[in-house]
Design a protein around this motif. Sequence first.
Motif, PDB file in Angstrom:
ATOM      1  N   LEU A 150      -0.621   2.105   7.402  1.00 42.30           N
ATOM      2  CA  LEU A 150      -1.583   1.018   7.214  1.00 42.30           C
ATOM      3  C   LEU A 150      -1.306  -0.196   8.083  1.00 42.30           C
ATOM      4  N   LYS A 155     -10.174   2.855  10.586  1.00 37.21           N
ATOM      5  CA  LYS A 155     -10.359   1.472  10.179  1.00 37.21           C
ATOM      6  C   LYS A 155     -10.844   1.419   8.734  1.00 37.21           C
ATOM      7  N   PHE A 156     -10.035   0.870   7.860  1.00 38.90           N
ATOM      8  CA  PHE A 156     -10.392   0.775   6.452  1.00 38.90           C
ATOM      9  C   PHE A 156     -10.658  -0.660   6.017  1.00 38.90           C
ATOM     10  N   GLY A 157     -10.606  -1.573   6.972  1.00 35.18           N
ATOM     11  CA  GLY A 157     -10.943  -2.963   6.680  1.00 35.18           C
ATOM     12  C   GLY A 157     -10.019  -3.610   5.680  1.00 35.18           C
ATOM     13  N   GLN A 158     -10.616  -4.336   4.755  1.00 31.61           N
ATOM     14  CA  GLN A 158      -9.844  -5.122   3.786  1.00 31.61           C
ATOM     15  C   GLN A 158      -9.046  -4.256   2.825  1.00 31.61           C
ATOM     16  N   THR A 159      -9.499  -3.028   2.605  1.00 31.94           N
ATOM     17  CA  THR A 159      -8.778  -2.141   1.683  1.00 31.94           C
ATOM     18  C   THR A 159      -7.365  -1.877   2.177  1.00 31.94           C
ATOM     19  N   SER A 160      -7.232  -1.529   3.460  1.00 34.92           N
ATOM     20  CA  SER A 160      -5.914  -1.249   4.016  1.00 34.92           C
ATOM     21  C   SER A 160      -5.064  -2.517   4.076  1.00 34.92           C
ATOM     22  N   GLU A 161      -5.693  -3.649   4.343  1.00 35.29           N
ATOM     23  CA  GLU A 161      -4.945  -4.907   4.400  1.00 35.29           C
ATOM     24  C   GLU A 161      -4.384  -5.269   3.026  1.00 35.29           C
ATOM     25  N   LYS A 162      -5.190  -5.118   1.991  1.00 33.76           N
ATOM     26  CA  LYS A 162      -4.731  -5.428   0.635  1.00 33.76           C
ATOM     27  C   LYS A 162      -3.618  -4.478   0.200  1.00 33.76           C
ATOM     28  N   LEU A 163      -3.797  -3.199   0.498  1.00 33.52           N
ATOM     29  CA  LEU A 163      -2.780  -2.220   0.116  1.00 33.52           C
ATOM     30  C   LEU A 163      -1.489  -2.455   0.896  1.00 33.52           C
TER      31      LEU A 163
END
Length: 215
Positions: free
Chosen positions: A128, A47-55
């Motif tokens: 992701l 789980k990388f949170g917002q980082t993975s969502e943005k990428l």
Amino acid sequence: DEHSHPHVHAVTFCELPSWDDFVVHLLLCTGCFVVLLSTNVGISMCKFGQTSEKLGRALRSVVAEFFEGRLYLLLACAQALFMCVLHVSRVESADDYGNINDLWNVVETYSCMVQAVECLLVWLFSALTAPGLSNKPVGRFLMDCFLVPSVLYRGLSGSQRSHMSFSYVAVVRFAFVWNLLQRSLPLYQQGVRLQSLNACIILGAFVFCAAMLVL
């Protein structure tokens, strides 16, 4: 003997493809597939949170081009056919060791680098945004892993003396990309003839691939 070919210093290949070459390529490609798939699943579980969502959002439009961009798909079809032609040229070459103009070897290697970038971006996007193994493009990973590492190893390793590679797998990529290109067309353009042509291309691709494997 490195001087077994009378023109060893003027050509790229100076040995016939061997069983040892086949095993090296098979292990290399299988290893790449296992690493690619396992790391993809592993990243998906983290789980990388917002980082993975943005990428993931940033990659979405780029990856969509690989699946839906008609110009890119046409270029990918041309590149795959080019690799198939080169493979047949080596097999049918008048030179006993399958040597052709080395410029074509270089062009093939660099075109495969573009495909490697495409594969890595699809891999990252899938890691992701697609949780679970069932949502992974496993077939695409398998196809890319048995094509790209093999061609790049032959072109860049400097240690291989034969023209052995799995470059004939490019025909499977051609069938795959052709199918994507067909699906990108409006429904009213996807008639019976196009569907029949698609089926013939898929069948022909696997027949060609099997024939080249035997040769």
